[in-house]
Design a protein around this motif. Structure first.
Motif, short mmCIF file in Angstrom:
data_model
loop_
_atom_site.label_atom_id
_atom_site.label_comp_id
_atom_site.label_asym_id
_atom_site.label_seq_id
_atom_site.Cartn_x
_atom_site.Cartn_y
_atom_site.Cartn_z
N GLN A 49 0.86 -1.18 0.03
CA GLN A 49 -0.08 0.04 0.05
C GLN A 49 0.90 1.21 -0.02
OE1 GLN A 49 -3.10 0.21 2.87
NE2 GLN A 49 -3.44 -2.09 2.83
N ASN A 50 0.43 1.93 -0.68
CA ASN A 50 1.06 3.57 -0.92
C ASN A 50 2.61 3.49 -1.20
OD1 ASN A 50 -1.39 4.43 0.14
ND2 ASN A 50 -0.45 4.85 2.44
N SER A 51 2.83 2.50 -2.12
CA SER A 51 4.18 2.19 -2.61
C SER A 51 4.08 2.92 -4.07
CB SER A 51 4.73 0.94 -2.56
OG SER A 51 3.78 0.21 -3.56
N LEU A 52 5.37 3.38 -4.62
CA LEU A 52 5.31 3.63 -5.80
C LEU A 52 5.25 2.60 -6.74
CD1 LEU A 52 6.05 6.09 -8.03
CD2 LEU A 52 8.47 5.32 -7.69
N VAL A 53 4.57 2.53 -7.67
CA VAL A 53 4.23 1.51 -8.48
C VAL A 53 4.30 1.99 -10.11
CG1 VAL A 53 2.85 0.25 -6.80
CG2 VAL A 53 1.60 1.55 -8.74
N GLY A 54 4.73 1.05 -10.93
CA GLY A 54 4.74 1.19 -12.38
C GLY A 54 3.94 0.22 -13.08
N ARG A 55 3.46 0.80 -14.26
CA ARG A 55 2.76 -0.34 -15.24
C ARG A 55 3.12 0.12 -16.60
NH1 ARG A 55 -1.65 -3.68 -14.68
NH2 ARG A 55 -2.79 -3.84 -16.75
N PHE A 56 3.38 -0.66 -17.46
CA PHE A 56 3.79 -0.52 -18.73
C PHE A 56 2.79 -1.27 -19.71
CE2 PHE A 56 5.76 -1.48 -22.91
CZ PHE A 56 6.22 -0.24 -23.23
N ASN A 57 1.95 -0.46 -20.54
CA ASN A 57 0.88 -0.95 -21.36
C ASN A 57 0.00 -2.06 -20.49
OD1 ASN A 57 1.91 0.41 -23.36
ND2 ASN A 57 2.82 -0.94 -24.57
N ALA A 58 0.12 -3.36 -21.14
CA ALA A 58 -0.82 -4.31 -20.40
C ALA A 58 -0.12 -5.43 -19.44
CB ALA A 58 -1.62 -5.32 -21.42
N PHE A 59 1.23 -4.75 -19.31
CA PHE A 59 2.10 -5.70 -18.36
C PHE A 59 1.57 -5.78 -17.08
CE2 PHE A 59 4.78 -5.03 -22.03
CZ PHE A 59 5.31 -6.35 -22.24
N SER A 60 1.94 -6.53 -15.98
CA SER A 60 1.48 -6.36 -14.84
C SER A 60 2.32 -5.16 -13.99
CB SER A 60 1.87 -7.78 -13.77
OG SER A 60 1.10 -8.72 -14.36
N SER A 61 1.44 -4.56 -13.24
CA SER A 61 1.97 -3.54 -12.21
C SER A 61 3.29 -3.97 -11.37
CB SER A 61 0.94 -2.94 -11.28
OG SER A 61 0.15 -2.23 -12.19
#
Length: 254
Positions: free
Chosen positions: A50-62
């Protein structure tokens, strides 16, 4: 290739009130809440902290950025989204400073997916008399569906090579994945780069292991005043039929 590096001590308030004391849940670094708590359904990235910095590219998993500080090779184009893993980010206060570096891989066709026949073709060149071929078998590759095989049945040298452009006086890292048969006797494999007029090459010396899995081999080098170096991967024969699989060769500036 993309590398995302947040400044790990920056803090964001998840309540919007600057005067709130830092208590680990309302003021958070890019790593998120401490102790860690998996985000439930309804969060941008359920299951991640929770409340971490997350990334997501296109349809790949976060993914959690602080848990993935290595370079990511995505092999396509699209939109990279970075955000806090908070479903109510409208009341957040503060900022995380983030450095995003995009690297150009100096190697052409490092995964051999552009090779359309069994014979090795441009941009790769070969050294030595024994066979070098392209195999198409997803189960045998490190990624994708193709990989290269160097054979060596005698005592000579056999290799794949590729001239690559570099910037002068720049530090680089060359990375590759290599696989032998579990019973292979090869202990004379080399991977690295040749700089013009310099001997010995900048190289790593390795051999087979009993796992039969791909080994990740990396070599760091500085380009000096050169604008081109020669990447190579090969092995000396051990006077018996042997082979080495190669895949996913990349060169990144440090």
């Amino acid at each position: 290739m993309v590398r995302i590096t947040p400044r790990s001590t920056d803090e964001v308030s998840t309540t919007g009130w600057w005067w709130q004391p830092a208590e680990g849940w309302n003021w958070v670094t890019p790593g998120g809440v401490q102790p860690r708590q998996a985000a439930p359904a309804g969060y941008p990235a359920p299951g991640l902290n929770q409340n971490s910095l997350v990334g997501r590219f296109n349809a790949f998993s976060s993914f959690e950025v602080m848990q993935n500080q290595r370079c990511l090779q995505v092999g396509t184009f699209g939109t990279f989204d970075l955000r806090i893993n908070d479903p109510q980010d409208w009341d957040n206060f503060g900022a995380w400073n983030i450095d995003v570096k995009v690297y150009r891989n100096q190697v052409l066709d490092g995964g051999f997916e552009g090779q359309r026949g069994q014979s090795i073709s441009s941009p790769w060149l070969t050294e030595g008399a024994s066979s070098k071929v392209i195999a198409t078998a997803p189960s045998g590759s490190h990624s994708g569906s193709r990989f290269a095989i160097i054979s060596n049945g005698g005592q000579g040298w056999n290799a794949l090579v590729q001239p690559i452009p570099v910037r002068p006086n720049t530090e680089y890292e060359v990375i590759g994945f290599f696989k032998f048969h579990p019973n292979s006797r090869v202990n004379t494999a080399f991977f690295g780069v040749r700089l013009p007029g310099v001997w010995p090459p900048k190289e790593s010396h390795f051999g087979s292991d009993s796992s039969g899995l791909y080994q990740r081999i990396n070599v760091r080098f500085k380009s000096a005043d050169n604008t081109s170096v020669t990447l190579f991967a090969g092995f000396w024969g051990v006077n018996s039929p042997e082979f080495m699989q190669i895949d996913d060769i990349i060169v990144l500036s440090a």
